[in-house]
Design a protein around this motif. Structure first.
Motif, PDB file in Angstrom:
ATOM      1  N   PRO A  37       0.700  -1.306  -0.026  1.00 50.28           N
ATOM      2  CA  PRO A  37      -0.088   0.011  -0.073  1.00 50.28           C
ATOM      3  C   PRO A  37       0.779   1.205  -0.182  1.00 50.28           C
ATOM      4  O   PRO A  37       1.950   1.233   0.478  1.00 50.28           O
ATOM      5  CB  PRO A  37      -0.886  -0.121   1.440  1.00 50.28           C
ATOM      6  CG  PRO A  37      -0.032  -1.224   2.134  1.00 50.28           C
ATOM      7  CD  PRO A  37       0.740  -2.249   1.246  1.00 50.28           C
ATOM      8  N   MET A  38       0.339   2.353  -0.726  1.00 52.73           N
ATOM      9  CA  MET A  38       1.058   3.437  -0.870  1.00 52.73           C
ATOM     10  C   MET A  38       0.235   4.618  -0.342  1.00 52.73           C
ATOM     11  O   MET A  38      -1.111   4.649  -0.179  1.00 52.73           O
ATOM     12  CB  MET A  38       1.351   4.032  -2.211  1.00 52.73           C
ATOM     13  CG  MET A  38       2.316   3.066  -3.179  1.00 52.73           C
ATOM     14  SD  MET A  38       2.753   3.506  -4.863  1.00 52.73           S
ATOM     15  CE  MET A  38       3.563   5.073  -4.301  1.00 52.73           C
ATOM     16  N   LEU A  39       0.889   5.441   0.162  1.00 51.90           N
ATOM     17  CA  LEU A  39       0.204   6.683   0.870  1.00 51.90           C
ATOM     18  C   LEU A  39       0.124   7.931  -0.070  1.00 51.90           C
ATOM     19  O   LEU A  39       1.030   7.805  -1.031  1.00 51.90           O
ATOM     20  CB  LEU A  39       0.836   7.138   2.059  1.00 51.90           C
ATOM     21  CG  LEU A  39       1.247   6.353   3.204  1.00 51.90           C
ATOM     22  CD1 LEU A  39       2.099   7.094   4.443  1.00 51.90           C
ATOM     23  CD2 LEU A  39       0.010   5.658   3.683  1.00 51.90           C
ATOM     24  N   LEU A  40      -0.960   8.732   0.076  1.00 49.55           N
ATOM     25  CA  LEU A  40      -1.067   9.691  -0.857  1.00 49.55           C
ATOM     26  C   LEU A  40       0.115  10.826  -0.966  1.00 49.55           C
ATOM     27  O   LEU A  40       0.429  11.079  -2.026  1.00 49.55           O
ATOM     28  CB  LEU A  40      -2.363  10.466  -0.842  1.00 49.55           C
ATOM     29  CG  LEU A  40      -3.589   9.570  -0.980  1.00 49.55           C
ATOM     30  CD1 LEU A  40      -4.729  10.613  -0.674  1.00 49.55           C
ATOM     31  CD2 LEU A  40      -3.785   9.673  -2.531  1.00 49.55           C
ATOM     32  N   SER A  41       0.745  11.077   0.101  1.00 52.15           N
ATOM     33  CA  SER A  41       1.760  11.823   0.330  1.00 52.15           C
ATOM     34  C   SER A  41       3.133  11.465  -0.490  1.00 52.15           C
ATOM     35  O   SER A  41       4.101  12.233  -0.669  1.00 52.15           O
ATOM     36  CB  SER A  41       1.870  12.101   1.795  1.00 52.15           C
ATOM     37  OG  SER A  41       2.382  10.939   2.600  1.00 52.15           O
TER      38      SER A  41
END
Length: 239
Positions: free
Chosen positions: A233-237
């Motif tokens: 999973p990746m964060l928006l930031s």
């Protein structure tokens, strides 16, 4: 009413009744402690005997105060339940240990951790017996103040879940960005139904509830999220 059957008044209650000097300061010092004691005793009695079977007088005796004092603080048993649930839910949100997003585990594991934290904290607020009563009462009488408060607690929980999810890219199978609110609703509904099964079963352990939730979350995750996001999973930031 036979006053001889009422529990003896505590010192602070006597001061309130007589208007003795220093009564205001005494009330201020004792108010929070007395209220917490009433809630704690009510919670224990509700769990032991069931909400319907417990009287305000019994709560008063257990808390060591007069029955009018309990009514003055909470109005009725619904008022006690509202306080137990709303204050417990707020504390659980404040103390939650799953607010910080994670990228070191797959997303299904993160979702499971978030909702299991909710389950554990929910059980810390009240027993299965109390939650069964609360859910039934809010369904049978949806226009009462209790039911409205119960829905407000659910909405606040949804807000918390949405806040957690909104920090992730939430990449779907078609490559688009998923809506955090819609996804929060989806998983909340699945969790809620699973939690209902959990509280309806007096003997079901938390580990069994966790296994059931995992079995339902995992295929849903595979259906809606892109495999690469699900795995890492990746964060928006971080985009």
């Amino acid at each position: 009413m036979d006053k001889s059957k009422l529990p003896p008044q505590t010192a602070d209650e006597t001061a309130q009744d007589t208007g003795a000097p220093g009564a205001t300061g005494l009330r201020t010092r004792q108010k929070a402690k007395r209220r917490e004691q009433i809630l704690a005793e009510a919670k224990a009695l509700f769990a032991e005997k069931g909400v319907d079977a417990v009287t305000m007088a019994e709560i008063a005796v257990a808390a060591g105060v007069s029955t009018p004092t309990v009514f003055n603080y909470f109005g009725n048993k619904d008022g006690i339940l509202i306080a137990l649930i709303t204050e417990g839910a707020q504390k659980a949100r404040d103390d939650s240990n799953v607010l910080e997003p994670r990228t070191d585990v797959d997303f299904a594991t993160t979702l499971l951790a978030v909702f299991m934290d909710i389950s554990v904290e929910t059980m810390a607020i009240a027993s299965k017996r109390i939650w069964r009563y609360a859910h039934a009462a809010s369904t049978r009488h949806p226009t009462t103040e209790f039911a409205k408060t119960f829905r407000a607690v659910d909405n606040a929980l949804l807000d918390l879940i949405e806040d957690i999810l909104s920090r992730y890219s939430l990449k779907l199978h078609d490559g688009t960005q998923g809506d955090a609110r819609h996804i929060a609703h989806l998983y909340f509904d699945v969790w809620f139904n699973t939690f209902q099964e959990f509280i309806r079963s007096p003997d079901m352990a938390v580990d069994t509830h966790c296994d059931q939730l995992r079995a339902r979350f995992t295929p849903i995750c595979r259906m809606i999220f892109a495999p690469d996001f699900l795995a890492v999973p990746m964060l928006l930031s971080a985009r």
